[in-house]
Design an enzyme around this catalytic site. Structure first.
Site, PDB file in Angstrom:
ATOM      1  N   GLU A   1     -34.510  59.101 128.349  1.00 19.91           N
ATOM      2  CA  GLU A   1     -33.503  59.803 129.160  1.00 19.91           C
ATOM      3  C   GLU A   1     -33.420  61.281 128.746  1.00 19.91           C
ATOM      4  OE1 GLU A   1     -29.373  61.156 128.384  1.00 19.91           O
ATOM      5  OE2 GLU A   1     -29.340  58.990 128.062  1.00 19.91           O
ATOM      6  N   HIS A   2     -33.489  61.535 127.440  1.00 23.85           N
ATOM      7  CA  HIS A   2     -33.481  62.932 126.960  1.00 23.85           C
ATOM      8  C   HIS A   2     -34.782  63.656 127.331  1.00 23.85           C
ATOM      9  CE1 HIS A   2     -30.045  63.299 123.937  1.00 23.85           C
ATOM     10  NE2 HIS A   2     -29.908  62.091 124.425  1.00 23.85           N
TER      11      HIS A   2
ATOM     12  N   GLU B   1     -27.816  62.016 116.927  1.00 22.85           N
ATOM     13  CA  GLU B   1     -26.737  61.524 117.798  1.00 22.85           C
ATOM     14  C   GLU B   1     -26.366  60.093 117.399  1.00 22.85           C
ATOM     15  OE1 GLU B   1     -25.914  60.145 122.416  1.00 22.85           O
ATOM     16  OE2 GLU B   1     -27.729  61.292 121.997  1.00 22.85           O
TER      17      GLU B   1
ATOM     18  N   HIS C   1     -33.099  55.559 125.711  1.00 26.13           N
ATOM     19  CA  HIS C   1     -32.228  56.694 125.413  1.00 26.13           C
ATOM     20  C   HIS C   1     -33.065  57.956 125.135  1.00 26.13           C
ATOM     21  CE1 HIS C   1     -28.823  58.371 122.614  1.00 26.13           C
ATOM     22  NE2 HIS C   1     -28.928  59.042 123.738  1.00 26.13           N
TER      23      HIS C   1
END
Length: 1027
Positions: free
Chosen positions: A105-106, A203, A102
């Site tokens: 991905e950012h 997040e 994750h």
């Protein structure tokens, strides 16, 4: 963005089709025909064609290829759709909870070799006319999709995406910003305490404040404990700070390789061009590797297991004493067996969908809980699928009872099977899903095939839905007990079953805060003074990089001159049916008919307004005419694509204190079922059932639970609605219908021991709303079917004529707007708008304490309506402030998951999402206005904001929705074109001017709302209302 799993039937629900008129792309043959010219074995740009298959159900030709050198897999879906899509997905299988896929991905989207500027991804949002741009981290893959209707834009975005995925910079500073870092609370003050910061860190803190999400995560981790599904791929907040920059780079090196990639393209652009660009810009630079990313099957248990987890209590729960969840989850077969997956997802729907399903009857109707558990039904997002069944909103003492009911219901299904009519209704639903056309069909396809293809299943087989339907019918014909045998095998005889319960713990949040504090202290105690100095200096370095104006000239961009100067006109025809005005819009709807009706609320007494959303949600589910609610649900499934009623509040396009209030009826059906659809509506108008208190209680409990569950996901929407409440008459009504006021009202209704008073209210509302005198309709269908649809609508109107009653409006100030703006004044049917000439906007600041570790912040300012000459400047301004200032300050520096500004309904609205800050964010909103007024932006910034606005203005509209803007809010093509011209004309001068006139201190009537954790600053400030 982190993505939760979805069931296949839900995915099928997303499969919607789009028709675009390809006439302006002067091509002799269609995209599907051109793709048929490819042949297996053919070599193109380093790829070899493996197979070419037509899929007539979906109007496409599928071309499957493999890259010769790296083994990368490729699927192209050629279809006459201008909204072209690209996606690349990589199998990412983490083995710990640090959220490495994750955070990666950012971070890959923060700059690459060819495009080394910071954040090319967010910058491209404003340099392109994309219809979609995002990235997703699932449990076992990461996907990077985009779509656009412009060929040049497609090549630009493809270049940026390929470079980001395969050649990212992965700078340490970007890892700190996007993942996690230790930093002084105030980065410029070395004496302020050290805290954890980072976009993904916040997040995931936000994600884990959602009880449904917490439950779903635990359920997956515990049902598949032995490999990648046993960990949190998005990152468990307290494990995220264990990830190092080195580990991040290593994960990229081992997983982001073409040999571990699957490419998908869709639409009407030529395949060769895509292959050439992908080969030249990325694949030619790699050799084949053997990626070790395959997911082994989960070893099967020889006996069922039980487990328990806790969550935070829900202040909005319909019943505070009933906040437990219990669910049984079963491990099923491998998702690469396409037909088995299709069968199990249908079986799942038969078992749980709607009031006729066995589990609805045994679990929901006895009112043991408020709704099915947050994870329910078939889930095909993991290599081996699962099926879950259970309840939320139940009492702890009912645990054993619920377990017994689940086991008994499975036995009953094995004994009795399913009625043939229910199976037909479900197959009818699939037929409608294949016929209905949507604007994001490419994206739906990419999501639909992702999981199966990720584990080397055949994506083409998955697209042949009719084959599966035919095979399913045949299997039932050959063996009438086909489905019962599946239930016996997968549920009754299956020892790989997890029973997971969840209960609220009053100290849950406190424990989380304490655990984070302990983690932080452990990290801080290990630091030397020079480490702390280092952290302070790195914090300053990051801040200075974030504050620098970025040179984005290396990125490709469209120009404002690439935007079409005029809009495509949508012709509509006005008519009447039984005296009721009708808008007819001929569209290529693929054999479907779409019906809408707007019913005014002008005669409804004020004291009934709060009940309208409840009325809308139950009126189509209580039974009608000769049908009880079960038979009604069955007929709706068999004969329509769904029937719904929702509230509709439309501000006038030229006056802020005028609005139309009503409810919108919507339904669709296959052409052959038109009479049946209107017959169902006639029964709802003439004889709805309002006598079953038990049925109403079930619907109320489900609705209250859904509203309570939605707050942690849509907190920013609730904050924006509340902030707007005191600024316009529309804002007040929207808070009543869809804001926190409605959530609290439904909680009160759910707590009532006796609902007879509510039952008595419903027919009173019905008399005012379902009245043909206060109604106007719209029909979208094919030209061939339009006269038939008009005839059926006439019949419907004469069937419901007895409901006509001339009632006086509650408010005297009514303004009429002609439905046909070209007609002579007073010569035709009109929309009747409420005017509040004496409305006085007032300042309000509201705080809702919530059991979340993060905030949702909003500030709204009253500005101007749609047709005002300044509206276009405010629209461009909101995009420019979001891209050039708010994104940097709220997300990059502030660590919130998102934030920005938007314009609509006469309001300029600031918002932040999953934000670690509260009142600080309000001062950021104000500083953004100073930034604009000081004129620190360039012509390029304005052009980018225009591109961004036009990509929204020109986003594709499905045939079913054409003409709807005009029908609902009276905005004609002429008004849209005038607005378009004003958008083109916006200058730097007009931006500075409107910022000063509307947003400057002293000029503003503003409302503020925050949802978030307990806040001492706000509590001590008397200007806040604390709820």
């Amino acid at each position: 963005m982190f993505r939760q799993s979805k069931t296949v039937l839900q995915k099928l629900r997303n499969l919607r089709f789009q028709w675009q008129n390809p006439s302006w792309r002067f091509r002799s043959t269609s995209a599907t025909e051109r793709a048929l010219q490819y042949q297996a074995g053919q070599k193109i740009h380093g790829f070899t064609v493996k197979e070419v298959v037509t899929v007539p159900d979906l109007f496409l030709t599928a071309v499957k290829l493999t890259h010769d050198n790296t083994g990368a897999q490729y699927l192209h879906a050629a279809r006459d759709d201008q909204n072209n899509l690209f996606s690349v997905q990589l199998r990412t299988t983490p083995m710990d909870n640090t959220g490495v896929p994750h955070i990666l991905e950012h971070t890959v989207l923060c700059g690459s070799e060819k495009y080394p500027c910071r954040d090319p991804f967010f910058k491209m949002l404003n340099r392109s006319l994309s219809t979609f741009m995002n990235a997703f981290t699932a449990s076992d893959f990461t996907m990077y999709p985009f779509s656009t209707q412009n060929g040049k834009d497609f090549q630009n975005l493809l270049s940026v995406y390929l470079d980001a995925v395969f050649f990212p910079c992965l700078r340490e500073l970007d890892f700190w910003q996007e993942g996690w870092r230790l930093e002084n609370e105030n980065p410029t003050d070395p004496t302020s305490p050290l805290v954890f910061k980072g976009v993904v860190f916040n997040e995931m803190k936000g994600a884990f404040s959602d009880n449904e999400r917490v439950y779903a995560q635990h359920l997956q981790n515990k049902l598949y404990p032995d490999h990648t599904y046993g960990v949190v791929s998005g990152g468990e907040p307290l494990a995220i700070p264990d990830l190092s920059w080195e580990q991040l780079k290593h994960f990229h090196a081992t997983h982001y390789h073409p040999s571990n990639a699957r490419f998908f393209t869709y639409g009407d652009l030529p395949l060769e061009q895509h292959l050439k660009q992908i080969q030249e810009e990325a694949l030619s630079k790699f050799e084949r590797t053997e990626p070790d990313t395959a997911v082994p099957n989960q070893p099967h248990w020889d006996r069922p297991r039980e487990d328990h987890v806790t969550c935070s209590p829900d202040a909005m729960a319909p019943d505070a004493a009933k906040q437990n969840t219990l669910c049984m989850s079963y491990l099923l077969g491998d998702i690469t067996d396409t037909f088995e997956g299709f069968t199990l997802s249908l079986l799942s729907s038969l078992m749980i969908s709607g009031p006729n399903s066995p589990f609805y009857k045994t679990l929901i109707e006895p009112k043991i809980g408020t709704n099915f558990s947050s994870v329910v039904g078939y889930d095909g997002s993991t290599k081996e699928a699962s099926f879950s069944i259970g309840l939320q909103g139940m009492a702890e003492e009912d645990t054993e009872k619920v377990k017994q009911i689940i086991v008994q219901t499975i036995d009953e299904i094995i004994a009795n099977g399913f009625e043939e009519e229910r199976i037909e209704a479900l197959l009818h639903k699939i037929e409608i899903q294949m016929k209905h056309q949507s604007t994001s069909f490419g994206l739906s396809l990419a999501s639909y095939i992702a999981s199966c293809w990720n584990h080397d299943g055949d994506p083409v087989q998955l697209l042949k839905i009719s084959d599966s339907v035919a095979q399913f019918r045949q299997a039932l014909k050959d063996n009438p007990r086909f489905l019962q045998e599946k239930v016996l095998h997968y549920f009754k005889d299956n020892t790989h079953r997890l029973t997971l319960s969840m209960s609220p713990d009053e100290a849950y949040l406190e424990k989380q805060v304490k655990a984070e504090e302990e983690k932080l202290q452990k990290k801080v105690q290990a630091l030397s003074e020079s480490d702390k100095k280092d952290i302070y200096e790195k914090g300053l370095e990051l801040l200075s990089v974030q504050s620098k104006i970025q040179d984005a000239s290396c990125l490709p961009a469209l120009k404002v001159s690439d935007i079409e100067p005029t809009i495509a006109v949508t012709p509509v025809e006005m008519g009447t049916a039984g005296g009721v005005p009708v808008q007819y819009c001929e569209q290529p709807t693929n054999g479907m008919v779409y019906f809408r009706a707007m019913c005014s609320l002008n005669t409804l007494p004020e004291d009934l307004k709060l009940y309208v959303p409840l009325f809308c949600s139950v009126i189509t589910k209580m039974g009608c005419g000769g049908l009880d609610y079960r038979q009604q649900a069955q007929q709706v499934e068999l004969k329509t694509g769904g029937m719904s009623i929702s509230t509709s509040v439309n501000p006038d396009y030229s006056n802020m204190d005028m609005y139309e209030q009503g409810v919108l009826l919507s339904s669709s059906c296959l052409e052959r079922n038109l009479p049946d659809m209107f017959h169902l509506w006639s029964d709802i108008f003439n004889s709805p059932h309002f006598d079953d208190e038990e049925r109403l209680r079930v619907l109320v409990m489900m609705s209250a639970q859904e509203l309570a569950n939605g707050i942690s996901y849509s907190g920013h929407m609730y904050a924006m609605t509340r902030a707007a409440r005191s600024l316009t008459p529309t804002g007040e009504l929207q808070e009543t219908f869809g804001g926190m006021e409605q959530v609290k009202f439904m909680k009160r209704i759910a707590e009532m021991p006796d609902l007879t008073q509510v039952l008595r209210t419903l027919p009173r509302i019905k008399r005012h709303i379902l009245n043909p005198l206060n109604m106007r309709c719209a029909v979208n269908s094919t030209p061939q079917k339009m006269s038939d649809a008009a005839g059926q609508l006439d019949n419907f109107m004469s069937n419901v004529a007895s409901n006509k009653k001339d009632r006086k409006p509650v408010r005297s100030d009514i303004t009429e707007r002609l439905l046909d703006p070209l007609a002579a004044p007073g010569s035709g049917p009109s929309r009747k708008l409420i005017t509040e000439p004496n409305f006085k906007p007032c300042q309000m600041k509201t705080f809702f304490p919530m059991p979340f570790p993060i905030n949702f912040v909003s500030e709204c300012i009253r500005t101007v309506p749609f047709t005002h000459e300044d509206y276009a400047s405010l629209n461009i301004l909101s995009r420019m402030m979001t891209a050039k200032y708010l994104h940097r300050e709220i997300r990059e520096k502030g660590g919130a998951y998102g934030g920005g500004a938007r314009v609509g309904g006469g309001l300029f609205t600031f918002y932040s999402y999953r934000d670690p800050n509260s009142v600080q964010t309000l001062s950021t909103f104000r500083k953004s206005v100073d930034w604009v007024r000081s004129g620190q932006f360039t012509q390029q910034d304005i052009d980018e904001a225009k591109l961004s606005v036009f990509s929204a203005v020109d986003s594709p509209v499905a045939p079913s929705n054409k003409g709807m803007g005009r029908f609902l809010s009276g905005i004609t093509d002429e008004l849209k074109q005038a607005h378009r011209e004003r958008l083109f004309a916006v200058t730097d001068k007009s931006l500075v001017d409107v910022a000063g006139r509307y947003l400057g201190i002293g000029q503003r009537t503003c409302g503020v709302a925050i949802l978030g954790p307990e806040n001492d600053t706000i509590k001590k400030d008397p200007s806040w209302v604390v709820k």
